[in-house]
Design an enzyme around this catalytic site. Structure first.
Site, PDB file in Angstrom:
ATOM      1  N   ASN A   1       0.866  -1.184   0.000  1.00 37.40           N
ATOM      2  CA  ASN A   1       0.000   0.000   0.000  1.00 37.40           C
ATOM      3  C   ASN A   1       0.899   1.228   0.000  1.00 37.40           C
ATOM      4  O   ASN A   1       1.477   1.570   1.027  1.00 37.40           O
ATOM      5  CB  ASN A   1      -0.897  -0.035   1.251  1.00 37.40           C
ATOM      6  N   TRP A   2       1.001   1.865  -1.160  1.00 37.55           N
ATOM      7  CA  TRP A   2       1.958   2.980  -1.282  1.00 37.55           C
ATOM      8  C   TRP A   2       1.447   4.269  -0.636  1.00 37.55           C
ATOM      9  O   TRP A   2       2.208   5.208  -0.472  1.00 37.55           O
ATOM     10  CB  TRP A   2       2.277   3.225  -2.767  1.00 37.55           C
ATOM     11  N   LYS A   3       0.148   4.325  -0.344  1.00 39.22           N
ATOM     12  CA  LYS A   3      -0.441   5.548   0.239  1.00 39.22           C
ATOM     13  C   LYS A   3      -0.131   6.748  -0.676  1.00 39.22           C
ATOM     14  O   LYS A   3      -0.014   6.571  -1.886  1.00 39.22           O
ATOM     15  CB  LYS A   3       0.041   5.756   1.679  1.00 39.22           C
TER      16      LYS A   3
ATOM     17  N   HIS B   1      -9.509   1.383   4.631  1.00 44.85           N
ATOM     18  CA  HIS B   1      -8.256   1.584   5.361  1.00 44.85           C
ATOM     19  C   HIS B   1      -8.495   2.542   6.538  1.00 44.85           C
ATOM     20  O   HIS B   1      -9.277   3.481   6.423  1.00 44.85           O
ATOM     21  CB  HIS B   1      -7.181   2.136   4.422  1.00 44.85           C
TER      22      HIS B   1
ATOM     23  N   GLU C   1      -6.856   4.927   7.641  1.00 44.00           N
ATOM     24  CA  GLU C   1      -6.623   6.348   7.341  1.00 44.00           C
ATOM     25  C   GLU C   1      -7.840   6.956   6.642  1.00 44.00           C
ATOM     26  O   GLU C   1      -8.159   8.129   6.834  1.00 44.00           O
ATOM     27  CB  GLU C   1      -5.344   6.497   6.499  1.00 44.00           C
TER      28      GLU C   1
ATOM     29  N   GLU D   1      -5.710  -4.675  10.476  1.00 44.14           N
ATOM     30  CA  GLU D   1      -4.651  -3.699  10.723  1.00 44.14           C
ATOM     31  C   GLU D   1      -4.974  -2.928  12.000  1.00 44.14           C
ATOM     32  O   GLU D   1      -5.729  -1.951  11.962  1.00 44.14           O
ATOM     33  CB  GLU D   1      -4.568  -2.705   9.551  1.00 44.14           C
TER      34      GLU D   1
ATOM     35  N   GLY E   1       2.330   2.271  10.830  1.00 48.10           N
ATOM     36  CA  GLY E   1       3.320   3.340  10.687  1.00 48.10           C
ATOM     37  C   GLY E   1       3.981   3.727  11.997  1.00 48.10           C
ATOM     38  O   GLY E   1       4.663   4.744  12.083  1.00 48.10           O
TER      39      GLY E   1
ATOM     40  N   SER F   1       3.223  -2.175  10.417  1.00 54.75           N
ATOM     41  CA  SER F   1       4.665  -2.267  10.676  1.00 54.75           C
ATOM     42  C   SER F   1       5.264  -3.640  10.368  1.00 54.75           C
ATOM     43  O   SER F   1       6.144  -4.121  11.088  1.00 54.75           O
ATOM     44  CB  SER F   1       4.983  -1.847  12.121  1.00 54.75           C
TER      45      SER F   1
ATOM     46  N   GLY G   1       2.802  -1.132   4.332  1.00 54.42           N
ATOM     47  CA  GLY G   1       2.871   0.296   4.042  1.00 54.42           C
ATOM     48  C   GLY G   1       4.310   0.722   3.825  1.00 54.42           C
ATOM     49  O   GLY G   1       4.878   0.563   2.747  1.00 54.42           O
ATOM     50  N   GLY G   2       4.920   1.255   4.878  1.00 58.68           N
ATOM     51  CA  GLY G   2       6.266   1.822   4.782  1.00 58.68           C
ATOM     52  C   GLY G   2       7.279   0.918   4.088  1.00 58.68           C
ATOM     53  O   GLY G   2       8.047   1.371   3.225  1.00 58.68           O
TER      54      GLY G   2
HETATM   55  P1  PGA Z   1       2.750   0.258   7.719  1.00 55.49           P
HETATM   56  O1  PGA Z   1       1.306   0.506   7.057  1.00 55.49           O
HETATM   57  O2  PGA Z   1       3.267  -1.041   7.162  1.00 55.49           O
HETATM   58  O3  PGA Z   1       3.574   1.442   7.324  1.00 55.49           O
HETATM   59  O4  PGA Z   1       2.525   0.168   9.195  1.00 55.49           O
HETATM   60  C1  PGA Z   1       0.418  -0.542   6.835  1.00 55.49           C
HETATM   61  C2  PGA Z   1      -0.827  -0.010   6.193  1.00 55.49           C
HETATM   62  O5  PGA Z   1      -1.282   1.083   6.531  1.00 55.49           O
HETATM   63  O6  PGA Z   1      -1.419  -0.668   5.313  1.00 55.49           O
END
Ligand code: PGA
Length: 251
Positions: free
Chosen positions: A9-11, A97, A99, A169, A175, A215, A236-237
């Site tokens: 997930n590149w956001k 998600h 966010e 999640e 994050g 994470s 994500g990251g």
């Molecule tokens: P993260 O994000 O791996 O940076 O914790 C995961 C996500 O939001 O899908």
């Protein structure tokens, strides 16, 4: 059996040039035997999708968007419909998600409408859910995730579940560098699978993939993915670096 899935997930990261370079590095780095053993998806910004779709064509790596609108068409300035995504073409969309829930006030009811739009246009869905730190500390996590799954997906037929992947999640792990322990994640995954069985039947529950996200890194992926009900990860990251993304796929 359930084929494992690692989804990046590149956001809201990477401009067109950096994004293309990252995609090429992933494409060049992932081996064919890895793709046979594990499905790999990239969830990129809308602006990147057309070029990525051409680049990934025939590669075995799936492409998805990170959101779609809940209505099919009309005066919704700035929004993107599921039909538009399908016409790019992309095959997948990430919905619900945390966010989106947190910063854009997406409720379970709105996400349920988005799920319908996606499925009606032939897209496969990763449905994200998970509790906040406050909810976990007040011991409400089972109740919260159950409500998210029931309200977002409870209206689907057993057949429609073949296009759904869940991604647990915990918000406190996204994050933050704090990962849920493999046992904490497994406990929620088993509970979620049991819930799917109650909502549909045992076959659907056994066939549905449940990813863990929050994470995930090359160093902790192996332990998480080794749990009975964890079928891969939403990353994500660590998906923004080709080496760490590949490290997670290898795990
Ligand atoms: P993260 O994000 O791996 O940076 O914790 C995961 C996500 O939001 O899908």
């Amino acid at each position: 059996m359930r084929k494992r899935l690692v989804a990046g997930n590149w956001k809201m990261n990477t401009d067109m040039q950096d994004g293309y370079r990252l995609l090429k590095d992933i494409l060049d780095g992932v081996r064919e035997d890895e793709l046979n053993a594990c499905e790999v998806h990239v969830y990129a910004p809308f602006t990147h999708l057309k070029i990525f779709s051409n680049t990934l064509n025939g590669s075995g790596i799936g492409l998805g968007a990170q959101n779609c609108h809940q209505e099919s068409v009309g005066a919704y300035t700035g929004e993107v419909s599921a039909e538009m995504l399908a016409s790019v073409p992309v095959q997948h969309v990430l919905l619900g998600h945390s966010e989106r829930r947190q910063y854009f006030n997406e409720s379970n009811a709105v996400i349920a409408q988005k799920v319908d739009q996606a499925l009606a246009n032939g897209l496969k869905v990763i449905y994200c859910y998970g509790e906040t730190l406050e909810e976990r500390e007040s011991n409400k996590h089972f109740e919260v995730v159950e409500t998210q799954i029931r309200e977002g997906l409870g209206h689907l037929s057993a057949d429609q579940w073949s296009d759904i992947t869940l991604a647990y999640e915990p918000v406190w792990a996204i994050g933050t560098g704090k990962t849920a322990s493999a046992e904490q994640a497994q406990e929620i995954h088993a509970h979620s699978r049991d819930l799917i069985s109650k909502m549909t039947n045992g076959d659907v529950a056994n066939a549905t993939r449940i990813l863990y996200g929050g994470s995930v890194k090359p160093g902790n992926a192996g332990e998480l993915f080794g749990m009975a009900d964890i079928d891969g990860g939403l990353i994500g990251g660590a998906a923004l670096n080709a080496d760490s993304f590949k490290g997670i796929i290898t795990a």
